[in-house]
Design a protein around this motif. Structure first.
Motif, PDB file in Angstrom:
ATOM      1  N   ILE A  25       4.928   4.330  -2.734  1.00 41.28           N
ATOM      2  CA  ILE A  25       6.084   5.384  -2.874  1.00 41.28           C
ATOM      3  C   ILE A  25       5.432   6.371  -1.546  1.00 41.28           C
ATOM      4  CG2 ILE A  25       6.404   7.610  -4.070  1.00 41.28           C
ATOM      5  CD1 ILE A  25       5.883   6.042  -6.556  1.00 41.28           C
ATOM      6  N   ALA A  26       6.396   6.580  -0.749  1.00 40.51           N
ATOM      7  CA  ALA A  26       6.234   7.112   0.621  1.00 40.51           C
ATOM      8  C   ALA A  26       6.939   8.448   0.529  1.00 40.51           C
ATOM      9  CB  ALA A  26       6.356   6.531   1.845  1.00 40.51           C
ATOM     10  N   ILE A  62       1.434   4.849   6.552  1.00 42.50           N
ATOM     11  CA  ILE A  62       2.465   4.553   5.894  1.00 42.50           C
ATOM     12  C   ILE A  62       3.361   3.330   6.801  1.00 42.50           C
ATOM     13  CG2 ILE A  62       4.804   5.252   5.026  1.00 42.50           C
ATOM     14  CD1 ILE A  62       2.388   6.026   3.505  1.00 42.50           C
ATOM     15  N   LYS A  63       3.457   3.529   8.192  1.00 41.02           N
ATOM     16  CA  LYS A  63       4.093   2.701   8.946  1.00 41.02           C
ATOM     17  C   LYS A  63       3.351   1.149   8.861  1.00 41.02           C
ATOM     18  CE  LYS A  63       5.762   2.130  13.649  1.00 41.02           C
ATOM     19  NZ  LYS A  63       5.460   0.690  13.839  1.00 41.02           N
ATOM     20  N   ARG A  64       2.088   1.299   8.937  1.00 39.49           N
ATOM     21  CA  ARG A  64       1.416  -0.047   8.882  1.00 39.49           C
ATOM     22  C   ARG A  64       1.569  -0.819   7.660  1.00 39.49           C
ATOM     23  NH1 ARG A  64      -5.168  -1.037   8.798  1.00 39.49           N
ATOM     24  NH2 ARG A  64      -4.853  -0.151   6.852  1.00 39.49           N
ATOM     25  N   MET A  74       2.556  -4.629   3.359  1.00 41.53           N
ATOM     26  CA  MET A  74       1.311  -4.646   2.147  1.00 41.53           C
ATOM     27  C   MET A  74       1.839  -4.695   1.017  1.00 41.53           C
ATOM     28  SD  MET A  74      -1.467  -2.456   4.470  1.00 41.53           S
ATOM     29  CE  MET A  74      -2.542  -3.259   5.737  1.00 41.53           C
ATOM     30  N   PRO A  75       2.615  -3.529   0.556  1.00 41.52           N
ATOM     31  CA  PRO A  75       2.899  -3.357  -0.719  1.00 41.52           C
ATOM     32  C   PRO A  75       4.312  -4.283  -1.209  1.00 41.52           C
ATOM     33  CG  PRO A  75       4.089  -1.772   0.635  1.00 41.52           C
ATOM     34  CD  PRO A  75       3.174  -2.514   1.517  1.00 41.52           C
ATOM     35  N   THR A  76       4.230  -4.760  -2.554  1.00 45.76           N
ATOM     36  CA  THR A  76       5.391  -5.717  -2.872  1.00 45.76           C
ATOM     37  C   THR A  76       6.726  -5.122  -2.803  1.00 45.76           C
ATOM     38  OG1 THR A  76       3.807  -6.730  -4.404  1.00 45.76           O
ATOM     39  CG2 THR A  76       6.070  -6.999  -4.823  1.00 45.76           C
ATOM     40  N   LEU A  77       6.608  -3.736  -2.902  1.00 46.07           N
ATOM     41  CA  LEU A  77       7.856  -2.568  -3.123  1.00 46.07           C
ATOM     42  C   LEU A  77       7.541  -1.427  -2.589  1.00 46.07           C
ATOM     43  CD1 LEU A  77      10.471  -2.079  -4.758  1.00 46.07           C
ATOM     44  CD2 LEU A  77       9.307  -1.507  -6.534  1.00 46.07           C
ATOM     45  N   VAL A  78       8.605  -1.006  -1.950  1.00 42.83           N
ATOM     46  CA  VAL A  78       8.405   0.546  -1.188  1.00 42.83           C
ATOM     47  C   VAL A  78       9.711   1.302  -1.681  1.00 42.83           C
ATOM     48  CG1 VAL A  78       8.434   1.581   0.941  1.00 42.83           C
ATOM     49  CG2 VAL A  78       7.394  -0.506   1.097  1.00 42.83           C
ATOM     50  N   ARG A  79       9.271   2.432  -2.093  1.00 37.99           N
ATOM     51  CA  ARG A  79      10.156   3.688  -2.635  1.00 37.99           C
ATOM     52  C   ARG A  79       9.998   4.850  -1.747  1.00 37.99           C
ATOM     53  NH1 ARG A  79      13.525   4.138  -6.911  1.00 37.99           N
ATOM     54  NH2 ARG A  79      13.979   6.073  -5.726  1.00 37.99           N
ATOM     55  N   ARG A  80      10.988   5.510  -1.509  1.00 37.86           N
ATOM     56  CA  ARG A  80      10.708   7.121  -0.771  1.00 37.86           C
ATOM     57  C   ARG A  80      11.171   8.133  -1.402  1.00 37.86           C
ATOM     58  NH1 ARG A  80       9.374   5.447   4.662  1.00 37.86           N
ATOM     59  NH2 ARG A  80       8.885   7.395   4.847  1.00 37.86           N
ATOM     60  N   LEU A  81      10.462   9.138  -1.480  1.00 39.80           N
ATOM     61  CA  LEU A  81      10.727  10.477  -2.049  1.00 39.80           C
ATOM     62  C   LEU A  81      11.044  11.459  -1.066  1.00 39.80           C
ATOM     63  CD1 LEU A  81       8.185  10.871  -5.225  1.00 39.80           C
ATOM     64  CD2 LEU A  81      10.888  10.791  -5.244  1.00 39.80           C
ATOM     65  N   GLY A 120       7.310  16.538   0.429  1.00 44.68           N
ATOM     66  CA  GLY A 120       5.991  16.568   0.972  1.00 44.68           C
ATOM     67  C   GLY A 120       4.822  15.715   0.237  1.00 44.68           C
ATOM     68  N   HIS A 121       3.558  15.876   0.318  1.00 42.30           N
ATOM     69  CA  HIS A 121       2.524  15.176   0.069  1.00 42.30           C
ATOM     70  C   HIS A 121       2.240  15.177  -1.343  1.00 42.30           C
ATOM     71  CE1 HIS A 121      -1.118  12.567   0.895  1.00 42.30           C
ATOM     72  NE2 HIS A 121      -1.711  13.607   0.440  1.00 42.30           N
ATOM     73  N   SER A 122       2.481  16.115  -2.049  1.00 44.62           N
ATOM     74  CA  SER A 122       2.297  16.367  -3.415  1.00 44.62           C
ATOM     75  C   SER A 122       3.356  16.693  -4.567  1.00 44.62           C
ATOM     76  CB  SER A 122       1.545  17.513  -3.486  1.00 44.62           C
ATOM     77  OG  SER A 122       0.491  17.754  -2.576  1.00 44.62           O
ATOM     78  N   PRO A 123       4.229  15.517  -4.356  1.00 54.63           N
ATOM     79  CA  PRO A 123       5.427  15.420  -5.412  1.00 54.63           C
ATOM     80  C   PRO A 123       5.042  15.589  -6.962  1.00 54.63           C
ATOM     81  CG  PRO A 123       4.938  13.315  -4.845  1.00 54.63           C
ATOM     82  CD  PRO A 123       4.049  13.919  -3.862  1.00 54.63           C
TER      83      PRO A 123
END
Length: 244
Positions: free
Chosen positions: A191-192, A204-206, A212-219, A222-225
């Motif tokens: 979760i980025a 994150i880019k790498r 690397m992750p099976t799944l990517v989600r974005r929120l 900032g850093h502390s959701p």
């Protein structure tokens, strides 16, 4: 030996009465403690999660304690949970999570929340080309600009209260090299955060570029959701866990 202090809320204890509770262990990041999950926990419980947390010993102001000690505590906590478990690590918390998770047979999936995903042999400082702090530091103080970097979208009073509770971090936590990369063996999500000012973009880019992750989600935000938008984060965690 450092012993894990694993906690669960009263509501989460009630969830044990359910026939098949969903277990989740939350692993905090550098300078923080288990208290940082207080805003998120009730929202996860509304989704039916039984929530567990740990305090990583590398924030106990002991320079002899590092990432391996944190991983040992995570492993002990996993061993104390009855049934399958999802593990979520925030920021640095993703490192000891990666070190420990594959050794626990009850771990079903991993969620990296704005967290570093490292290869075997890497320390957190490795992708950065080395430490960002002086080599002779044994404890890394709370960054001066952490409020602007990590809590700029958190309600003002909560951001101030959070900053006041932060503690120095053992430098060893950042320099101990990974001996296991559990994301390679377990279903893993990243979760980025779209406006993350705290974690270097290289991580994150790498992770995304190298799949690397099976799944990517974005929120958004900032850093502390877990502080800024805990209800939305709980929704995403529940969705991601089901997808994995």
């Amino acid at each position: 030996m450092i012993t894990a202090t694993i906690t669960t809320s009263a509501r989460s204890k009630e969830a044990q009465l359910n026939s098949s509770p969903k277990n989740i262990l939350l692993v905090h990041g550098a300078w923080h403690g288990a208290w940082c999950w207080d805003e998120l926990t009730p929202h996860l419980e509304r989704h039916g999660w039984r929530v567990f947390t740990v305090d990583l010993p590398s924030t106990w102001s002991d320079p002899e304690v590092g990432m391996y000690d944190d991983a040992e505590v995570v492993g002990e906590a996993l061993g104390a949970i009855d049934g399958p478990v999802t593990v979520l690590g925030h920021s640095y918390g993703g490192v000891p999570m990666s070190e420990a998770a594959e050794t626990a047979p009850n771990v079903e999936r991993l969620i990296y929340l704005a967290a570093q995903m490292l290869e075997v042999g890497e320390a957190l400082v490795t992708p950065l080309g080395g430490p960002w702090f002086p080599a002779d530091w044994r404890m890394v103080p709370v960054p001066d600009q952490i409020t602007d970097a990590a809590y700029f979208d958190v309600p003002t009073e909560l951001a101030a209260a959070t900053t006041a509770r932060l503690r120095p971090q053992s430098a060893r936590a950042f320099t101990d090299a990974q001996t296991r990369a559990s994301w390679q063996k377990l279903p893993s999500a990243l979760i980025a955060c779209d406006d993350d000012r705290n974690i270097p973009e290289v991580f994150i880019k790498r992770a995304i570029d190298d799949e690397m992750p099976t799944l990517v989600r974005r929120l958004p935000g900032g850093h502390s959701p877990f502080l800024a938008r805990p209800a939305e984060l709980a929704d995403v965690i529940d969705e991601v866990a089901a997808a994995l």
